[in-house]
Design an enzyme around this catalytic site. Structure first.
Site, PDB file in Angstrom:
ATOM      1  CG  ASP A 314      -2.199  -0.975   0.999  1.00 20.21           C
ATOM      2  OD1 ASP A 314      -2.602  -1.253  -0.102  1.00 20.21           O
ATOM      3  OD2 ASP A 314      -2.595  -1.518   2.000  1.00 20.21           O
ATOM      4  CE  LYS A 341      -3.190  -3.439  -2.704  1.00 11.12           C
ATOM      5  NZ  LYS A 341      -3.734  -3.848  -1.328  1.00 11.12           N
TER       6      LYS A 341
END
Length: 428
Positions: A314, A341
């Site tokens: 992330d 994502k």
């Protein structure tokens, strides 16, 4: 459209970033499954985590929110009510995927859906192993996309080898394993974040973790407890990078979770020569925490690949920005997961940083960045992705001209007070 005009400031001061998103999600899920009262301190009041609360309220679980304190009263999973409404998970992949595992072993019929972004994200990676356990899940494209309908049923434990490192897939299987007959085993070649395993133990379950193999017996009861949520290192990452690249800066971030399955950004910053120090403080939810200080740094390029990728997946958007200010070449690879994502983060990061003048190219599994390059202002897209939005905002700290950012509101998904914290650190 938000105009971000910082005029190349210095950053000085201390902040506490919001609570860890992954742990906040799980605290509500485990509290709802457990019998008794669970209290949560430091809960993240982001939209994703509030979606998790909303779903469990629709299942009849009493959840009270007082600022960042949350109280969950539950008689256990068998006391849940069949919801009259669709469970809406918003933009939260964690809520959607983990709840598939939880709901598969109940006696309830439920339907889940999310926003447009969730409707594009692959769910078969969770659905397929759950079906191997006996789960009855139907959805678009054979269960690949939401909406998804789950008819709860009895489950059988499985011995599952993870094809890719994914904490969401692993956690869905483990949560289904709570209701399964037999011993659930999950094998990882590259260890993903382990918040679920840690929290299972805190709520009273016996879990064995040995060399990438997680196993536990089904049918164990969870008991309500107190959860103290540390600051989210994925949120802290944006201020770690900001402190490293803004001129004449020193930023202190207090009470940050530094779980070894999540702290890859610390290793990368160290490898790139960041002027950083860390004081480990203690553990919450068996989670280590620290105060991290970062100062303006002379950085050099590095290669980010292999086993470290799941520990910082992330953080790659903001690390790409960091690399534009480092001497030499930075290579990011083995990061295909970025494509699935909230948006295709490889394409999004490369497209938006190029608009600012970065020397960056996409590859099939990552990107190559040459630096250092001065960045100019411009009009950027967030793609409705909170991490792309925050990357753009941090970039505005080192551009001579303003950045115009569309849909900056998406940042509230994980960091509602992001811009307030930036402004609190700015000095002229």
């Amino acid at each position: 459209m938000k105009v971000i005009d910082y005029n190349r400031p210095s950053l000085r001061g201390a902040i506490q970033v919001p609570g860890d998103k992954s742990i906040s999600h799980r605290s509500v899920m485990f509290g709802a499954i457990a019998e008794g009262t669970t209290t949560v301190e430091g809960f993240l009041l982001g939209e994703d985590c509030l979606s998790t609360i909303d779903c469990f309220r629709k299942l009849g679980v009493q959840i009270d929110v007082d600022g960042t304190n949350v109280k969950i009263e539950s008689a256990g999973i068998d006391a849940w009510e069949e919801p009259k409404e669709v469970l809406y998970t918003g933009n939260s992949g964690t809520t959607t995927r983990l709840m598939l595992g939880i709901l598969s072993g109940t006696n309830l019929h439920t339907i889940m859906t999310g926003d447009a972004s969730i409707g594009k994200r692959p769910m078969r990676r969770v659905v397929d192993p759950l079906r191997q356990m006996g789960a009855q899940i139907a959805g678009r494209a054979g269960g690949q996309y939401t909406p998804l309908a789950i008819q709860g049923t009895e489950l059988q434990a499985i011995d599952y080898t993870m094809p890719v490192a994914s904490a969401q897939v692993k956690s869905a299987i483990l949560l289904a394993g709570l209701r399964a007959k037999g011993t659930t085993i999950v094998r990882e070649s590259e260890v993903s974040r382990d918040h679920t395993e840690r929290m299972l133990r805190q709520f009273g379950a016996k879990v064995d973790v040995t060399e990438g193999v997680v196993s536990f017996e089904g049918g164990q009861k969870l008991v309500g407890t107190h959860v103290k949520v540390p600051g989210d290192i994925s949120s802290a990452a944006f201020f770690l990078v900001a402190g490293a690249i803004a001129k004449d800066s020193e930023v202190v971030i207090e009470n940050v979770g530094v779980n070894e399955t999540r702290d890859g950004i610390i290793d990368v910053l160290t490898a790139m020569g960041a002027n950083m120090s860390m004081m480990v403080e203690g553990e919450t939810v068996a989670e280590p925490t620290a105060t991290i200080t970062i100062r303006t740094s002379h950085l050099h390029g590095t290669t980010i690949e292999g086993a470290i990728i799941p520990r910082l997946i992330d953080e790659i958007p903001i690390l790409a920005l960091l690399a534009t200010q480092a001497n030499g070449q930075t290579i990011i690879k083995d990061a295909e997961e970025l494509k699935v994502k909230e948006t295709d983060r490889i394409t999004a990061v490369v497209t938006e940083l190029k608009k600012l003048g970065a020397d960056i190219e996409a590859t099939d599994d990552g990107m190559i960045i040459n630096g250092p390059t001065p960045l100019q202002g411009g009009s950027l897209k967030s793609y409705g992705d909170h991490r792309i939005g925050m990357m753009a905002a941090v970039a505005a700290l080192i551009t001579d001209e303003p950045i115009q950012l569309d849909d900056a509101e998406c940042i509230a998904v994980s960091y509602p007070t992001f811009f307030e914290h930036v402004h609190s650190l700015i000095v002229r």
